[in-house]
Design a protein around this motif. Structure first.
Motif, PDB file in Angstrom:
ATOM      1  N   ARG A   1       0.799  -1.226   0.000  1.00 27.47           N
ATOM      2  CA  ARG A   1       0.000   0.000   0.000  1.00 27.47           C
ATOM      3  C   ARG A   1       0.840   1.288   0.000  1.00 27.47           C
ATOM      4  O   ARG A   1       0.579   2.195  -0.797  1.00 27.47           O
ATOM      5  N   PRO A   2       1.892   1.391   0.843  1.00 31.43           N
ATOM      6  CA  PRO A   2       2.678   2.632   0.848  1.00 31.43           C
ATOM      7  C   PRO A   2       3.266   2.941  -0.538  1.00 31.43           C
ATOM      8  O   PRO A   2       3.373   4.103  -0.921  1.00 31.43           O
ATOM      9  N   ILE A   3       3.657   1.919  -1.258  1.00 32.91           N
ATOM     10  CA  ILE A   3       4.184   2.129  -2.614  1.00 32.91           C
ATOM     11  C   ILE A   3       3.045   2.458  -3.579  1.00 32.91           C
ATOM     12  O   ILE A   3       3.133   3.405  -4.374  1.00 32.91           O
ATOM     13  N   LEU A   4       1.988   1.683  -3.513  1.00 31.20           N
ATOM     14  CA  LEU A   4       0.876   1.875  -4.459  1.00 31.20           C
ATOM     15  C   LEU A   4       0.279   3.273  -4.326  1.00 31.20           C
ATOM     16  O   LEU A   4      -0.107   3.888  -5.315  1.00 31.20           O
ATOM     17  N   ASP A   5       0.237   3.770  -3.102  1.00 35.20           N
ATOM     18  CA  ASP A   5      -0.373   5.084  -2.868  1.00 35.20           C
ATOM     19  C   ASP A   5       0.365   6.220  -3.582  1.00 35.20           C
ATOM     20  O   ASP A   5      -0.220   7.247  -3.900  1.00 35.20           O
ATOM     21  N   ARG A   6       1.645   6.024  -3.810  1.00 35.40           N
ATOM     22  CA  ARG A   6       2.434   7.083  -4.453  1.00 35.40           C
ATOM     23  C   ARG A   6       2.405   7.007  -5.972  1.00 35.40           C
ATOM     24  O   ARG A   6       2.992   7.848  -6.636  1.00 35.40           O
ATOM     25  N   LEU A   7       1.793   5.978  -6.522  1.00 39.92           N
ATOM     26  CA  LEU A   7       1.924   5.719  -7.956  1.00 39.92           C
ATOM     27  C   LEU A   7       0.611   5.906  -8.698  1.00 39.92           C
ATOM     28  O   LEU A   7      -0.464   5.807  -8.128  1.00 39.92           O
ATOM     29  N   ASP A   8       0.758   6.150 -10.006  1.00 34.91           N
ATOM     30  CA  ASP A   8      -0.434   6.258 -10.833  1.00 34.91           C
ATOM     31  C   ASP A   8      -0.384   5.193 -11.923  1.00 34.91           C
ATOM     32  O   ASP A   8      -0.245   5.500 -13.104  1.00 34.91           O
ATOM     33  N   VAL A   9      -0.424   3.938 -11.511  1.00 37.34           N
ATOM     34  CA  VAL A   9      -0.370   2.839 -12.480  1.00 37.34           C
ATOM     35  C   VAL A   9      -1.454   1.823 -12.144  1.00 37.34           C
ATOM     36  O   VAL A   9      -1.912   1.754 -11.002  1.00 37.34           O
ATOM     37  N   PRO A  10      -1.846   1.027 -13.130  1.00 39.15           N
ATOM     38  CA  PRO A  10      -2.875   0.020 -12.856  1.00 39.15           C
ATOM     39  C   PRO A  10      -2.364  -1.115 -11.966  1.00 39.15           C
ATOM     40  O   PRO A  10      -1.233  -1.568 -12.121  1.00 39.15           O
ATOM     41  N   VAL A  11      -3.221  -1.519 -11.047  1.00 39.62           N
ATOM     42  CA  VAL A  11      -2.936  -2.666 -10.195  1.00 39.62           C
ATOM     43  C   VAL A  11      -3.990  -3.725 -10.511  1.00 39.62           C
ATOM     44  O   VAL A  11      -5.164  -3.552 -10.176  1.00 39.62           O
ATOM     45  N   TYR A  12      -3.575  -4.774 -11.183  1.00 36.68           N
ATOM     46  CA  TYR A  12      -4.514  -5.827 -11.551  1.00 36.68           C
ATOM     47  C   TYR A  12      -4.650  -6.782 -10.373  1.00 36.68           C
ATOM     48  O   TYR A  12      -3.664  -7.370  -9.928  1.00 36.68           O
ATOM     49  N   VAL A  13      -5.863  -6.896  -9.888  1.00 34.04           N
ATOM     50  CA  VAL A  13      -6.104  -7.740  -8.720  1.00 34.04           C
ATOM     51  C   VAL A  13      -6.747  -9.036  -9.192  1.00 34.04           C
ATOM     52  O   VAL A  13      -7.807  -9.014  -9.822  1.00 34.04           O
ATOM     53  N   VAL A  14      -6.072 -10.141  -8.920  1.00 38.21           N
ATOM     54  CA  VAL A  14      -6.529 -11.442  -9.417  1.00 38.21           C
ATOM     55  C   VAL A  14      -6.488 -12.462  -8.291  1.00 38.21           C
ATOM     56  O   VAL A  14      -5.837 -12.236  -7.276  1.00 38.21           O
ATOM     57  N   ASP A  15      -7.195 -13.572  -8.483  1.00 35.66           N
ATOM     58  CA  ASP A  15      -7.024 -14.622  -7.482  1.00 35.66           C
ATOM     59  C   ASP A  15      -5.825 -15.485  -7.890  1.00 35.66           C
ATOM     60  O   ASP A  15      -5.311 -15.386  -8.998  1.00 35.66           O
ATOM     61  N   GLU A  16      -5.375 -16.315  -6.942  1.00 36.31           N
ATOM     62  CA  GLU A  16      -4.117 -17.024  -7.189  1.00 36.31           C
ATOM     63  C   GLU A  16      -4.220 -18.038  -8.321  1.00 36.31           C
ATOM     64  O   GLU A  16      -3.258 -18.272  -9.040  1.00 36.31           O
ATOM     65  N   ALA A  17      -5.407 -18.630  -8.488  1.00 36.02           N
ATOM     66  CA  ALA A  17      -5.585 -19.593  -9.579  1.00 36.02           C
ATOM     67  C   ALA A  17      -5.426 -18.894 -10.931  1.00 36.02           C
ATOM     68  O   ALA A  17      -4.797 -19.416 -11.856  1.00 36.02           O
ATOM     69  N   LEU A  18      -5.981 -17.698 -11.043  1.00 34.32           N
ATOM     70  CA  LEU A  18      -5.853 -16.963 -12.299  1.00 34.32           C
ATOM     71  C   LEU A  18      -4.402 -16.537 -12.524  1.00 34.32           C
ATOM     72  O   LEU A  18      -3.872 -16.639 -13.635  1.00 34.32           O
ATOM     73  N   ALA A  19      -3.744 -16.085 -11.469  1.00 31.95           N
ATOM     74  CA  ALA A  19      -2.317 -15.734 -11.598  1.00 31.95           C
ATOM     75  C   ALA A  19      -1.534 -16.923 -12.137  1.00 31.95           C
ATOM     76  O   ALA A  19      -0.686 -16.789 -13.014  1.00 31.95           O
ATOM     77  N   GLU A  20      -1.872 -18.110 -11.631  1.00 29.05           N
ATOM     78  CA  GLU A  20      -1.169 -19.311 -12.077  1.00 29.05           C
ATOM     79  C   GLU A  20      -1.448 -19.610 -13.547  1.00 29.05           C
ATOM     80  O   GLU A  20      -0.546 -19.962 -14.302  1.00 29.05           O
ATOM     81  N   ARG A  21      -2.699 -19.433 -13.970  1.00 28.33           N
ATOM     82  CA  ARG A  21      -3.029 -19.706 -15.385  1.00 28.33           C
ATOM     83  C   ARG A  21      -2.303 -18.751 -16.312  1.00 28.33           C
ATOM     84  O   ARG A  21      -1.853 -19.134 -17.388  1.00 28.33           O
ATOM     85  N   VAL A  22      -2.204 -17.505 -15.920  1.00 25.36           N
ATOM     86  CA  VAL A  22      -1.574 -16.508 -16.791  1.00 25.36           C
ATOM     87  C   VAL A  22      -0.055 -16.713 -16.833  1.00 25.36           C
ATOM     88  O   VAL A  22       0.558 -16.783 -17.898  1.00 25.36           O
TER      89      VAL A  22
END
Lengths: 270, 270
Positions: free
Chosen positions: B69-90
């Protein structure tokens, strides 16, 4: 002479020793139950056989048969000959080196036998198989006498440990401690100075400890801790000396295998 | 502030930076074309950001958001939120640490800038990414100044190199040599003693070379060769000195990263 048996069905039960080699929890129970381990690559297989481990079977792609022929000719075990695609389906990964052997496990050394040594590395709960393999390789290469493994440290005969060690696990004496709580006391009674590698501010530097050993030669048991967490407080508290490799540039640590290599070299007997 | 974007379709094109992370040849061309590299794990991602590398996007499982969060708060980039099964498939593997970031590549140092250093490791054609990462980590931790890489050595910003280095690749100066044939000549002209690590019978021992350096301090460029084959004859022939770590028990070699750690420690300036 070994019998060549072509296999084309990935579900063939004779390939049972070789299934899903990347599935660590499956392999752990399968290998313990069956009393086997997997050697991968021509060189490692040859070293296992030279060290007296007995093959149960081989899984080879056609083009690897010639290189292993001198070994195969002396043995009476099945050699399953498969194509690389089938090897990949069975094992779950692309077998670069094309040669696998299933070998019978054997316990070759005991902790008691290692107590006569002058220089031992003692791995606490190192969980990464490649770290255990790398530590055994460098312990052997740098002239130390053996490795002791705490009850929860990774298995030196697991495929990736064997491979990373380049077969040093077959030659260097190593043994499992059965008593995590009291094991260090046994080492002390056997005359070892128990030296814990840890990045504590109050630790002596590796060079200072080496100078101390040069002035007053002693048996050394060098404790290496878990990746990440390091040694347990229980073991740290029992150490005769805590030793650190000074870190530069704010780097928080060396990899445990690199630290073991540096320490084994610096503290070796000359 | 970074935008959280839940994704449930593994074919979503926005995940294009993260596909098939284990497919080395695909990743090599994709990362070069797109000018990106992948940082894996909260600690490594944080270090990349601290070192000034710019994220393109993040791929996170829900439970990793809080830590970053401290890093994400300073940035203006997309954060793709996925479940672990999807992360594994990709990505094609189980993402243990649940956090991935795609970062913009940048060339931060040149060979010319490294010529002012006192201690350099020079990797010839080391192909294993974990070895390159481990060498950079120990070079940094043991107080050496930087790493040069021959044109065909593995990429320090490849995911596994980054991970093995624990982020040291972001801080330790390293650069690619563009001239394999003439690079050592450039080092010599810059005042380096070019020392080749090789297990040749006629090599001086590491301790003898260290004593020599202590008596007469010099700049050192330490050449480390390919896994298996070692240094090319072209480089060996140009070395000012060939240095070996004596091997015990008939072990034929140390792993290249372990050898680098031992040599960096023993030859460091004090």
């Amino acid at each position: 002479m070994a019998t060549l048996i072509p296999i084309t069905d990935p579900a063939d039960e004779r390939l049972g020793d070789y299934v899903r080699l990347r599935d660590v929890s499956l392999r752990r129970s399968l290998e313990a139950e069956q009393g086997l381990f997997i050697a991968e690559g021509e060189k490692v297989i040859r070293r296992a056989c030279e060290a007296g481990y007995e093959p149960r079977s081989f899984l080879l792609a056609e083009r690897w048969i010639a290189g292993l022929r001198p070994i195969l000719d002396r043995l009476d075990v099945p050699v399953y000959v498969v194509d690389e695609a089938l090897a990949e389906r069975v094992t779950g990964f692309h077998v670069h080196r094309g040669a696998l052997a299933s070998m019978k496990r054997a316990t070759r050394w005991s902790m008691t036998e290692l107590l006569d040594a002058r220089r031992l590395v003692v791995c606490e709960d190192i969980v990464d198989h490649t770290n255990v393999g790398a530590i055994i390789r460098c312990t052997a290469a740098l002239g130390w006498d053996g490795v002791l493994l705490a009850p929860r440290a990774a298995d030196p005969l697991y495929r990736r440990a064997v491979k990373t060690s380049m077969g040093a696990v077959f030659f260097l004496p190593w043994a499992r401690m059965d008593d995590w709580g009291g094991g260090l006391e046994t080492l002390k009674r056997a005359g070892f100075t128990v030296a814990a590698m840890a990045l504590r501010e109050d630790a002596v530097t590796l060079d200072a400890f080496a100078a101390d050993l040069a002035a007053e030669p002693r048996k050394v048991a060098l404790l290496m801790g878990t990746e990440g967490g390091g040694l347990s407080s229980h073991w740290l508290a029992q150490a005769d000396v805590v030793v650190r490799i000074p870190m530069a540039r704010g780097i928080d640590s060396l990899n445990v295998a690199a630290a073991a290599a540096v320490a084994c070299y610096t503290l070796r007997e000359r």
